[in-house]
Structure formats: C-alpha cells, structure tokens
Design a protein around this motif. Structure first.
Motif, PDB file in Angstrom:
ATOM      1  N   TYR A 172       0.852  -1.196   0.000  1.00 54.76           N
ATOM      2  CA  TYR A 172       0.000   0.000   0.000  1.00 54.76           C
ATOM      3  C   TYR A 172       0.886   1.244   0.000  1.00 54.76           C
ATOM      4  CZ  TYR A 172      -4.362   2.530   0.681  1.00 54.76           C
ATOM      5  OH  TYR A 172      -5.463   3.329   0.484  1.00 54.76           O
ATOM      6  N   ARG A 187      -4.422   4.521   5.868  1.00 58.10           N
ATOM      7  CA  ARG A 187      -3.553   3.839   6.834  1.00 58.10           C
ATOM      8  C   ARG A 187      -4.302   2.726   7.560  1.00 58.10           C
ATOM      9  NH1 ARG A 187      -2.167   9.607   8.175  1.00 58.10           N
ATOM     10  NH2 ARG A 187      -0.345  10.086   6.887  1.00 58.10           N
ATOM     11  N   ALA A 190      -4.683  -0.231   5.157  1.00 55.59           N
ATOM     12  CA  ALA A 190      -3.392  -0.904   4.981  1.00 55.59           C
ATOM     13  C   ALA A 190      -3.043  -1.728   6.209  1.00 55.59           C
ATOM     14  CB  ALA A 190      -2.309   0.118   4.692  1.00 55.59           C
ATOM     15  N   THR A 197       3.603  -1.129   3.817  1.00 52.40           N
ATOM     16  CA  THR A 197       3.084   0.233   3.627  1.00 52.40           C
ATOM     17  C   THR A 197       4.205   1.265   3.559  1.00 52.40           C
ATOM     18  OG1 THR A 197       1.098  -0.400   4.875  1.00 52.40           O
ATOM     19  CG2 THR A 197       1.498   1.954   4.540  1.00 52.40           C
TER      20      THR A 197
END
Length: 227
Positions: A172, A187, A190, A197
């Motif tokens: 991500y 966030r 993810a 991430t």
C-alpha cells in the motif's frame, strides 16, 4: 510477472500515463484496464478478462476506486499479489460507501454533484484542481479534464464478496496529503490488510505526481513475489 493497472472512479487508462513509460523502461509487460465505472461487478469482470488473457503470474495495481476492483478480481488463480495506490480495500461484505461513511467527509465531497440516478459528476474546473490536485502538472491536468467520466453510484454501493487481500500479499502506497481519500482511512485499511506500507506526500493523484514512487512500490512487490 505481468501487471494489470486499474484506474479509479470515472477515470481511464490515462491515469497511468506517467507510470507506464517507467515500467516499460524496466521491461515489465502490462495491461491497462479501461473500466466504465458503472458497476463494480462489471469492472471486476473486465479485469478478470485481462487476467484470463495472461499466461503466467499477475500483479494487480489499483488506484482509488480501482482498489475495490482489484480486491474483487484478485481472487483469480493467476493473481499473486496486490498493490494499492491511495486506494480502497474493502473487506468481506463491505463496500466503498461503507468505508467512506465510517470517517469524516473528505474535502472532495464539496466538488462533486449528483445526477438524477445518483451519478457522481466531477467539476473539473480551476478551483477544484487547485484545491484537490494542486501538485498535478498543468499539461496532465488539461489532458485529464478531457477524458474524465461520470460514475454510477453502484460502484460505491456494491459489496465485496471475497476480498483478495485476505489470501494474497499486499502493498500500500499512502498519499499523505490526499483530499479525496483521507490519509487516516488509507492507513487503517493498509493496517488491517497487513500490507507492506509506504507513504508519499502528495495529493490523491499519485500516479501523475509521483510515478517513480508508484513504480518503486510495484518493484518492491514484484521482487518479493519472485523470491
């Protein structure tokens, strides 16, 4: 590793116009989805058809609403991984609207109108671009304004039956200054996916503003998948 790149709501393959040359320079084979954004399930079927045409492993890359599409289509047996670029990643029995409604409204909502059937109609004027995509180069902005589409509300309401990220590794790329899809929403998605991430400080238009970061994320995923 073949790549299938999936654009977002109301978009076209032009979303990836800054990314594709960089990928081709690196020798990747790829396909570009061209989805009408009238039905999540129709867009999923379109991406599955692209996957069917590939002989070998496929990495799906989705931007924005395109993340919901790859979440649905990614259960295809040839798909080995998923890359989300400031993208929606719904869970089982969840829709894009479910995710949006769970957070404070993003700034983008002020710049869309609704048609008589619930269509989402963008206002690609100077004020909108300055507020939402201030970092997009002018030449790209002008070209993109000519190819945007009106999207049906169905793409937000239709639910994911089986999310591919539950059975496939995911990556991500968060857009930290995004005014379309709130960074905290990105966030959170993810995190629950357990995605690898990274973040880039751009608007929602990551493929246009930071194509090299998109490519770096794809390369990170590709390298991990062939180990």
């Amino acid at each position: 590793m073949h790549l299938v790149l999936v654009h977002g709501m109301g978009g076209t393959p032009f979303t990836w116009s800054s990314v594709v040359p960089l990928l081709e320079e690196r020798g990747y084979s790829l396909s570009l989805a061209d989805n009408l954004s009238q039905s999540l399930y129709d867009d999923e079927a379109n991406v599955r058809a692209l996957i069917d045409a590939v002989d070998g492993p496929v990495l799906l890359v989705g931007h924005s609403y395109g993340g919901a599409v790859i979440t649905a289509a990614g259960t295809h047996e040839r798909v080995v991984g998923l890359v989300y670029v400031a993208a929606f990643a719904p869970d089982r029995d969840e829709s894009v609207a479910t995710i949006v409604d769970a957070y404070e409204p993003a700034e983008v909502e002020k710049y869309f109108t609704r048609g008589p059937s619930g269509e989402w109609i963008p206002a690609p004027d100077e004020v909108t671009w300055r507020e939402l995509a201030w970092d997009v180069p002018e030449a790209i902005r002008l070209a993109d304004s000519r190819v945007s589409r009106v999207s049906s509300d169905a793409i937000f309401a239709e639910i994911i039956v089986e999310p591919a990220w539950r059975s496939r590794p995911s990556w991500y790329l968060v857009a930290a200054s995004d005014k379309h899809l709130r960074p905290e929403t990105q966030r959170d998605m993810a995190s629950r996916m357990g995605a690898v991430t990274t973040e880039v400080d751009t608007s929602h238009a990551v493929p246009h503003v930071a194509p090299e970061r998109v490519v770096a994320t794809i390369e990170q995923a590709s390298a991990a998948l062939v180990e």
